[in-house]
Design a protein around this motif. Structure first.
Motif, PDB file in Angstrom:
ATOM      1  N   THR A  88       0.815  -1.216   0.000  1.00 29.44           N
ATOM      2  CA  THR A  88       0.000   0.000   0.000  1.00 29.44           C
ATOM      3  C   THR A  88       0.852   1.272   0.000  1.00 29.44           C
ATOM      4  O   THR A  88       1.739   1.431   0.842  1.00 29.44           O
ATOM      5  CB  THR A  88      -0.940  -0.001   1.220  1.00 29.44           C
ATOM      6  N   ASP A  95     -16.160  10.278   0.996  1.00 30.00           N
ATOM      7  CA  ASP A  95     -16.414   9.136   0.119  1.00 30.00           C
ATOM      8  C   ASP A  95     -16.147   9.562  -1.331  1.00 30.00           C
ATOM      9  O   ASP A  95     -16.985  10.182  -1.987  1.00 30.00           O
ATOM     10  CB  ASP A  95     -17.869   8.674   0.296  1.00 30.00           C
ATOM     11  N   HIS A 109     -15.937   7.895  -4.074  1.00 29.70           N
ATOM     12  CA  HIS A 109     -16.778   7.317  -5.119  1.00 29.70           C
ATOM     13  C   HIS A 109     -18.078   8.115  -5.243  1.00 29.70           C
ATOM     14  O   HIS A 109     -18.476   8.527  -6.350  1.00 29.70           O
ATOM     15  CB  HIS A 109     -17.056   5.842  -4.803  1.00 29.70           C
ATOM     16  N   VAL A 118     -10.202   5.043  -5.007  1.00 35.01           N
ATOM     17  CA  VAL A 118     -10.479   3.850  -4.208  1.00 35.01           C
ATOM     18  C   VAL A 118     -10.600   2.597  -5.082  1.00 35.01           C
ATOM     19  O   VAL A 118     -10.286   1.496  -4.641  1.00 35.01           O
ATOM     20  CB  VAL A 118     -11.752   4.058  -3.350  1.00 35.01           C
ATOM     21  N   VAL A 119     -11.024   2.763  -6.330  1.00 34.29           N
ATOM     22  CA  VAL A 119     -11.193   1.573  -7.183  1.00 34.29           C
ATOM     23  C   VAL A 119      -9.853   0.903  -7.477  1.00 34.29           C
ATOM     24  O   VAL A 119      -9.820  -0.235  -7.936  1.00 34.29           O
ATOM     25  CB  VAL A 119     -11.919   1.893  -8.515  1.00 34.29           C
ATOM     26  N   TYR A 164      -7.525   0.510  -5.124  1.00 40.75           N
ATOM     27  CA  TYR A 164      -6.997   0.028  -3.839  1.00 40.75           C
ATOM     28  C   TYR A 164      -7.742  -1.228  -3.401  1.00 40.75           C
ATOM     29  O   TYR A 164      -8.983  -1.288  -3.518  1.00 40.75           O
ATOM     30  CB  TYR A 164      -7.243   1.076  -2.748  1.00 40.75           C
ATOM     31  N   ASP A 165      -7.027  -2.210  -2.852  1.00 39.38           N
ATOM     32  CA  ASP A 165      -7.685  -3.282  -2.095  1.00 39.38           C
ATOM     33  C   ASP A 165      -8.016  -2.771  -0.701  1.00 39.38           C
ATOM     34  O   ASP A 165      -9.028  -3.144  -0.119  1.00 39.38           O
ATOM     35  CB  ASP A 165      -6.773  -4.511  -1.982  1.00 39.38           C
ATOM     36  N   ASP A 166      -7.110  -1.923  -0.158  1.00 40.31           N
ATOM     37  CA  ASP A 166      -7.335  -1.338   1.164  1.00 40.31           C
ATOM     38  C   ASP A 166      -8.261  -0.124   0.976  1.00 40.31           C
ATOM     39  O   ASP A 166      -7.813   0.998   0.735  1.00 40.31           O
ATOM     40  CB  ASP A 166      -5.996  -0.916   1.775  1.00 40.31           C
ATOM     41  N   LYS A 167      -9.572  -0.400   1.073  1.00 37.99           N
ATOM     42  CA  LYS A 167     -10.568   0.624   0.727  1.00 37.99           C
ATOM     43  C   LYS A 167     -10.519   1.819   1.672  1.00 37.99           C
ATOM     44  O   LYS A 167     -10.875   2.936   1.287  1.00 37.99           O
ATOM     45  CB  LYS A 167     -11.980   0.018   0.736  1.00 37.99           C
ATOM     46  N   GLU A 168     -10.081   1.594   2.916  1.00 37.25           N
ATOM     47  CA  GLU A 168     -10.043   2.705   3.869  1.00 37.25           C
ATOM     48  C   GLU A 168      -9.036   3.763   3.428  1.00 37.25           C
ATOM     49  O   GLU A 168      -9.295   4.958   3.527  1.00 37.25           O
ATOM     50  CB  GLU A 168      -9.709   2.192   5.284  1.00 37.25           C
ATOM     51  N   ARG A 172     -10.435   5.552   0.181  1.00 36.80           N
ATOM     52  CA  ARG A 172     -11.786   6.127   0.247  1.00 36.80           C
ATOM     53  C   ARG A 172     -11.893   7.630  -0.038  1.00 36.80           C
ATOM     54  O   ARG A 172     -12.694   8.048  -0.875  1.00 36.80           O
ATOM     55  CB  ARG A 172     -12.371   5.788   1.625  1.00 36.80           C
TER      56      ARG A 172
END
Ligand SMILES: Cc1ncc(COP(=O)(O)O)c(C=O)c1O
Length: 388
Positions: free
Chosen positions: A142, A332, A334, A352-353, A355-359, A362
């Motif tokens: 990350t 947010d 998105h 965010v799209v 990233y696997d780590d959405k936090e 975001r």
């Protein structure tokens, strides 16, 4: 009666790309498209002319699978001229249908099901799909704003005995980060110690700003023999629709990629291959002014985004800038991007799209500045409305 989706499970979740979705939104709403990374000006006139000449000269049938000799020679000369990399155009250079095909063919050719691929998130979306198609698993490291620096411990932790290769993009989309020599050395050390291959995506190699340098991973000690270097003409010559890319490196790696590539497209773009052979030989003045022009646009858009109240992470390369929307009281990205055309008449892409780590991803939003100055100014003026 509705049938279950016919899509293979390997591709579940890889529906329409975010770029297509956001560009469709821009078209539908008439918003200024600062989303998808394609330039809104044409490539150099003499390169367009070279394509017309090639068409008229009858270069319209299948070119050889590895690419026409003139283009392979021009790619080798480009690698020597800009990076000091020596390649044999016969066997160490392969022409592909854009960098996208080179990346997919490399993953298909080099990974067994169960292998792991270390990459950096946010990652360009075709990486996740290519890894999935190959039956491999992604192990993202990350990168976090503000500087998206590589954390050496996180990097080391991403490797395992199943790691087959590192897939590295520098200059990096979507962050605009240019990996430093020290960061690349960390990656190289892992590859050497664990006998892992590297595949690098260097499509933004000529878009590095403020006097910084782009260092190909293949130029680090012990890396030439284990690195496949991928790039393409799309970004460098503002000809993204031509889809002329390439992969270079050790003969065995290039030959493996050719084996996969020949069953994907076999070959493509006959007249464009001739024109790009010409383009790669343009004088330094072309590359310098292209970079300077894009750097000026970066500065223009960053100023506009700051004025609009966003937290701006000034990029060192590429045509993208990422921002944090939290100073606007939102978190947010998105939802922000979906509402932006209506609220401000602008399209952007939610980071965010990637990233696997959405936090982490975001609140981040990416804007593209490969647009005419008046388009950037109009976009910035519209975004200024967000403040009120
Ligand atoms: C990081 C990265 N790699 C590859 C590509 C695709 O390159 P090409 O158009 O040559 O397939 C892009 C295009 O946006 C990109 O940003």
């Amino acid at each position: 009666m509705s049938r279950p989706s016919p899509l293979t499970s390997r591709l579940a979740g890889f529906g329409t790309t975010i770029f297509a979705e956001m560009s469709a939104l821009a078209n539908r709403t008439g918003a200024v498209n600062l989303g998808q990374g394609f330039p809104d000006t044409d490539g150099p006139a003499e390169v367009l002319e070279a394509a017309v000449t090639a068409l008229r000269a009858g270069h319209n049938q299948y070119p050889p699978g590895p690419g026409i000799p003139a283009l392979r020679e021009a790619i080798a000369a480009h690698q020597r001229r800009f990076h000091g990399i020596e390649l044999d155009p016969d066997g160490e250079v392969l022409v592909t249908t854009g960098a996208t095909e080179a990346i997919a063919a490399a993953l298909l050719a080099l990974c067994e099901p169960g292998h792991e691929v270390v990459t950096f998130e946010p990652y360009y979306d075709s990486y996740a799909a290519g890894i999935a198609l190959a039956g491999a698993t992604r192990r993202p490291v990350t990168l976090r704003p503000p500087d998206y620096a590589v954390d050496p411990d996180a990097l080391a932790a991403a490797f395992s005995p199943r790691t087959r290769l590192v897939l590295l993009n520098s200059p990096h989309n979507p962050t605009g980060k240019v990996f430093t020599r020290a960061e690349l050395e960390l990656v190289a050390a892992q590859c050497r110690e664990r006998d892992v291959l590297a595949v690098t995506d260097e499509v933004y190699e000529h878009l590095v700003y403020d006097g910084r340098e782009h260092v190909p991973l293949a130029t680090l000690p012990g890396m030439a023999e284990r690195t496949l270097t991928i790039s393409s003409a799309g970004k460098t010559f503002s000809l993204t629709g031509w889809k002329i890319g390439w992969a270079c490196g050790p003969r065995e790696l290039v030959s493996a990629v050719l084996t996969a590539k020949q069953f994907l497209t076999f070959t493509s773009g006959a007249p464009f291959q001739h024109a790009i052979a010409h383009a790669l030989g343009l004088p330094d003045a072309y590359f310098d002014s292209f970079r300077a022009g894009m750097q000026a646009r970066r500065d223009r858009l960053c100023a506009g985004l700051e004025a609009a109240g966003l937290d701006v992470f000034r990029p060192a390369g590429t045509y993208f800038v990422t921002t944090d929307i939290r100073p606007l009281g939102e978190d947010d990205g998105h939802a922000f991007c979906l509402s932006l055309p209506e609220r401000a008449g602008v399209v952007a892409v939610p980071t965010v799209v990637f990233y696997d780590d959405k936090e982490v991803g975001r609140p981040l939003v990416r804007f593209a500045f490969c647009k005419r100055e008046e388009v950037i100014d109009e976009g910035a003026a519209r975004l200024a409305r967000l403040r009120s």
